[in-house]
Design a protein around this motif. Structure first.
Motif, PDB file in Angstrom:
ATOM      1  N   LEU A 149      -0.718  -0.636   0.051  1.00 45.93           N
ATOM      2  CA  LEU A 149       0.105  -1.434  -0.843  1.00 45.93           C
ATOM      3  C   LEU A 149       0.858  -2.470  -0.026  1.00 45.93           C
ATOM      4  O   LEU A 149       0.938  -2.354   1.199  1.00 45.93           O
ATOM      5  CB  LEU A 149       1.102  -0.552  -1.607  1.00 45.93           C
ATOM      6  CG  LEU A 149       0.522   0.485  -2.578  1.00 45.93           C
ATOM      7  CD1 LEU A 149       1.624   1.397  -3.088  1.00 45.93           C
ATOM      8  CD2 LEU A 149      -0.201  -0.192  -3.735  1.00 45.93           C
ATOM      9  N   SER A 150       1.430  -3.469  -0.676  1.00 43.93           N
ATOM     10  CA  SER A 150       2.231  -4.451   0.033  1.00 43.93           C
ATOM     11  C   SER A 150       3.612  -3.871   0.349  1.00 43.93           C
ATOM     12  O   SER A 150       4.065  -2.911  -0.295  1.00 43.93           O
ATOM     13  CB  SER A 150       2.400  -5.706  -0.816  1.00 43.93           C
ATOM     14  OG  SER A 150       3.214  -5.433  -1.951  1.00 43.93           O
ATOM     15  N   ASP A 151       4.273  -4.456   1.337  1.00 44.92           N
ATOM     16  CA  ASP A 151       5.632  -4.016   1.676  1.00 44.92           C
ATOM     17  C   ASP A 151       6.551  -4.127   0.458  1.00 44.92           C
ATOM     18  O   ASP A 151       7.394  -3.259   0.221  1.00 44.92           O
ATOM     19  CB  ASP A 151       6.206  -4.880   2.813  1.00 44.92           C
ATOM     20  CG  ASP A 151       5.504  -4.634   4.143  1.00 44.92           C
ATOM     21  OD1 ASP A 151       4.548  -3.833   4.164  1.00 44.92           O
ATOM     22  OD2 ASP A 151       5.910  -5.246   5.144  1.00 44.92           O
ATOM     23  N   LYS A 152       6.382  -5.204  -0.312  1.00 38.01           N
ATOM     24  CA  LYS A 152       7.225  -5.431  -1.482  1.00 38.01           C
ATOM     25  C   LYS A 152       7.020  -4.344  -2.529  1.00 38.01           C
ATOM     26  O   LYS A 152       7.986  -3.853  -3.141  1.00 38.01           O
ATOM     27  CB  LYS A 152       6.921  -6.812  -2.086  1.00 38.01           C
ATOM     28  CG  LYS A 152       7.815  -7.194  -3.245  1.00 38.01           C
ATOM     29  CD  LYS A 152       7.514  -8.601  -3.725  1.00 38.01           C
ATOM     30  CE  LYS A 152       8.419  -8.989  -4.890  1.00 38.01           C
ATOM     31  NZ  LYS A 152       8.126 -10.371  -5.367  1.00 38.01           N
ATOM     32  N   THR A 153       5.760  -3.931  -2.727  1.00 38.54           N
ATOM     33  CA  THR A 153       5.469  -2.884  -3.709  1.00 38.54           C
ATOM     34  C   THR A 153       6.060  -1.552  -3.268  1.00 38.54           C
ATOM     35  O   THR A 153       6.626  -0.807  -4.076  1.00 38.54           O
ATOM     36  CB  THR A 153       3.956  -2.744  -3.916  1.00 38.54           C
ATOM     37  OG1 THR A 153       3.433  -3.999  -4.376  1.00 38.54           O
ATOM     38  CG2 THR A 153       3.639  -1.667  -4.935  1.00 38.54           C
ATOM     39  N   VAL A 154       5.949  -1.260  -1.980  1.00 36.27           N
ATOM     40  CA  VAL A 154       6.523  -0.019  -1.462  1.00 36.27           C
ATOM     41  C   VAL A 154       8.042  -0.026  -1.633  1.00 36.27           C
ATOM     42  O   VAL A 154       8.643   0.977  -2.019  1.00 36.27           O
ATOM     43  CB  VAL A 154       6.140   0.187   0.021  1.00 36.27           C
ATOM     44  CG1 VAL A 154       6.945   1.332   0.634  1.00 36.27           C
ATOM     45  CG2 VAL A 154       4.653   0.466   0.145  1.00 36.27           C
ATOM     46  N   LYS A 155       8.651  -1.167  -1.358  1.00 38.60           N
ATOM     47  CA  LYS A 155      10.098  -1.284  -1.533  1.00 38.60           C
ATOM     48  C   LYS A 155      10.488  -1.004  -2.981  1.00 38.60           C
ATOM     49  O   LYS A 155      11.495  -0.338  -3.257  1.00 38.60           O
ATOM     50  CB  LYS A 155      10.562  -2.678  -1.114  1.00 38.60           C
ATOM     51  CG  LYS A 155      12.073  -2.858  -1.153  1.00 38.60           C
ATOM     52  CD  LYS A 155      12.471  -4.246  -0.653  1.00 38.60           C
ATOM     53  CE  LYS A 155      13.991  -4.411  -0.695  1.00 38.60           C
ATOM     54  NZ  LYS A 155      14.404  -5.751  -0.203  1.00 38.60           N
ATOM     55  N   HIS A 156       9.672  -1.489  -3.919  1.00 38.50           N
ATOM     56  CA  HIS A 156       9.920  -1.245  -5.343  1.00 38.50           C
ATOM     57  C   HIS A 156       9.792   0.249  -5.654  1.00 38.50           C
ATOM     58  O   HIS A 156      10.610   0.810  -6.401  1.00 38.50           O
ATOM     59  CB  HIS A 156       8.930  -2.053  -6.180  1.00 38.50           C
ATOM     60  CG  HIS A 156       9.089  -1.872  -7.657  1.00 38.50           C
ATOM     61  ND1 HIS A 156      10.175  -2.356  -8.351  1.00 38.50           N
ATOM     62  CD2 HIS A 156       8.305  -1.227  -8.574  1.00 38.50           C
ATOM     63  CE1 HIS A 156      10.050  -2.034  -9.627  1.00 38.50           C
ATOM     64  NE2 HIS A 156       8.926  -1.353  -9.788  1.00 38.50           N
ATOM     65  N   TYR A 157       8.763   0.895  -5.093  1.00 40.11           N
ATOM     66  CA  TYR A 157       8.600   2.332  -5.293  1.00 40.11           C
ATOM     67  C   TYR A 157       9.818   3.099  -4.763  1.00 40.11           C
ATOM     68  O   TYR A 157      10.319   4.024  -5.412  1.00 40.11           O
ATOM     69  CB  TYR A 157       7.340   2.833  -4.575  1.00 40.11           C
ATOM     70  CG  TYR A 157       6.099   2.846  -5.431  1.00 40.11           C
ATOM     71  CD1 TYR A 157       5.962   3.749  -6.479  1.00 40.11           C
ATOM     72  CD2 TYR A 157       5.052   1.971  -5.183  1.00 40.11           C
ATOM     73  CE1 TYR A 157       4.821   3.780  -7.261  1.00 40.11           C
ATOM     74  CE2 TYR A 157       3.903   1.981  -5.962  1.00 40.11           C
ATOM     75  CZ  TYR A 157       3.793   2.886  -7.004  1.00 40.11           C
ATOM     76  OH  TYR A 157       2.657   2.911  -7.779  1.00 40.11           O
ATOM     77  N   VAL A 158      10.277   2.727  -3.569  1.00 38.06           N
ATOM     78  CA  VAL A 158      11.425   3.415  -2.973  1.00 38.06           C
ATOM     79  C   VAL A 158      12.652   3.267  -3.866  1.00 38.06           C
ATOM     80  O   VAL A 158      13.393   4.233  -4.093  1.00 38.06           O
ATOM     81  CB  VAL A 158      11.708   2.876  -1.554  1.00 38.06           C
ATOM     82  CG1 VAL A 158      13.015   3.466  -1.011  1.00 38.06           C
ATOM     83  CG2 VAL A 158      10.551   3.202  -0.613  1.00 38.06           C
ATOM     84  N   SER A 159      12.865   2.069  -4.399  1.00 40.08           N
ATOM     85  CA  SER A 159      14.001   1.845  -5.297  1.00 40.08           C
ATOM     86  C   SER A 159      13.899   2.723  -6.539  1.00 40.08           C
ATOM     87  O   SER A 159      14.896   3.298  -7.004  1.00 40.08           O
ATOM     88  CB  SER A 159      14.069   0.370  -5.701  1.00 40.08           C
ATOM     89  OG  SER A 159      14.334  -0.445  -4.591  1.00 40.08           O
ATOM     90  N   ASN A 160      12.674   2.839  -7.096  1.00 37.76           N
ATOM     91  CA  ASN A 160      12.472   3.680  -8.275  1.00 37.76           C
ATOM     92  C   ASN A 160      12.743   5.146  -7.967  1.00 37.76           C
ATOM     93  O   ASN A 160      13.344   5.867  -8.775  1.00 37.76           O
ATOM     94  CB  ASN A 160      11.044   3.521  -8.804  1.00 37.76           C
ATOM     95  CG  ASN A 160      10.864   2.255  -9.612  1.00 37.76           C
ATOM     96  OD1 ASN A 160      11.840   1.614 -10.013  1.00 37.76           O
ATOM     97  ND2 ASN A 160       9.622   1.884  -9.860  1.00 37.76           N
ATOM     98  N   ILE A 161      12.280   5.587  -6.799  1.00 36.52           N
ATOM     99  CA  ILE A 161      12.485   6.984  -6.406  1.00 36.52           C
ATOM    100  C   ILE A 161      13.980   7.296  -6.315  1.00 36.52           C
ATOM    101  O   ILE A 161      14.466   8.295  -6.846  1.00 36.52           O
ATOM    102  CB  ILE A 161      11.787   7.265  -5.061  1.00 36.52           C
ATOM    103  CG1 ILE A 161      10.268   7.227  -5.236  1.00 36.52           C
ATOM    104  CG2 ILE A 161      12.217   8.625  -4.494  1.00 36.52           C
ATOM    105  CD1 ILE A 161       9.494   7.218  -3.923  1.00 36.52           C
ATOM    106  N   LEU A 162      14.722   6.420  -5.628  1.00 39.21           N
ATOM    107  CA  LEU A 162      16.160   6.637  -5.476  1.00 39.21           C
ATOM    108  C   LEU A 162      16.866   6.602  -6.827  1.00 39.21           C
ATOM    109  O   LEU A 162      17.788   7.389  -7.081  1.00 39.21           O
ATOM    110  CB  LEU A 162      16.746   5.584  -4.537  1.00 39.21           C
ATOM    111  CG  LEU A 162      16.272   5.628  -3.083  1.00 39.21           C
ATOM    112  CD1 LEU A 162      16.902   4.497  -2.279  1.00 39.21           C
ATOM    113  CD2 LEU A 162      16.580   6.971  -2.441  1.00 39.21           C
TER     114      LEU A 162
END
Length: 223
Positions: free
Chosen positions: A177-190
């Motif tokens: 995945l892109s860094d941006k997509t991973v960042k979005h996933y991390v935000s959702n998880i938190l």
């Protein structure tokens, strides 16, 4: 020669560490810092083999400094040094990728040995803290409701990689995945876990896994 950066906000502590480290002819103190900002700057400039890092700094958390150093330079090993046996800081340091967590009351010879071991790729805890870690893992996950049940399979896989100490960039490469997509996933998880820090989510994941010995890992690799 093991190149060491010493980070502590007290001059007297840094001076004592310098004097101690001079006892080992294979260790060279290449720099010092008294703040989180200076620690990051000096770690980038000097590229030490080992950073001896105070957990508490006047302008930030040593745990966050550890995470940032490890993200920028994975080859640098970080030893956390603290006056307090703080369970939260201990666990967060482990999640941030610290090679060791030692109390300042540790004997000088033990600290020298720890620096050498860390430079060689080893990991270690102050013996007085080992019991706390296992007790924390054993009891902290005993909850009736699984807070991770609300996460998707992909989110659980990414949380597992966070708990392994991987940066967003490393996670992106692993899950394609892109860094941006991973960042979005991390935000959702938190957001789903009602947390604000990666270290909190990683600690929760570790507790849940410790409470389920033998459980299959998440993700598409599960059989």
């Amino acid at each position: 020669m093991i190149r060491v950066l010493v980070v502590d906000d007290h001059d007297v502590v840094r001076e004592g560490l310098r004097a101690l480290l001079r006892r080992n002819p294979d260790i060279e103190v290449v720099g010092e810092a008294g703040t989180a900002a200076a620690a990051l700057q000096e770690a980038q400039r000097l590229q030490p083999d080992v950073v001896v890092l105070d957990v508490r700094l006047p302008d930030g958390s040593g745990v966050e400094v550890c995470r940032d150093i490890r993200a920028e330079r994975p080859d640098t090993r970080v030893l956390m040094l603290t006056s307090y046996a703080d369970d939260q800081a201990l666990f967060a340091s482990i999640m941030a990728g610290a090679a060791g967590y030692l109390l300042k009351e540790t004997r000088g010879a033990a600290l020298l040995d720890a620096i050498v071991a860390a430079a060689r790729g080893g990991s270690l805890l102050d013996p007085t803290l080992t019991r706390q870690v296992f007790e924390h893992l054993r009891t902290a996950g005993a909850e009736d409701k699984d807070p991770l049940a609300q996460l998707s399979e992909q989110e659980r896989r990414i949380l597992n990689l966070i708990a392994e100490g991987k940066t967003n960039r490393e996670i992106a490469a692993e899950v394609y995945l892109s860094d941006k997509t991973v960042k979005h996933y991390v935000s959702n998880i938190l957001s789903k876990l009602q947390m604000t820090r990666r270290s909190e989510a990683a600690a929760l994941w570790a507790r849940q896994q410790a409470a389920r010995p033998g459980a299959d890992p998440p993700g598409p690799e599960r059989r």
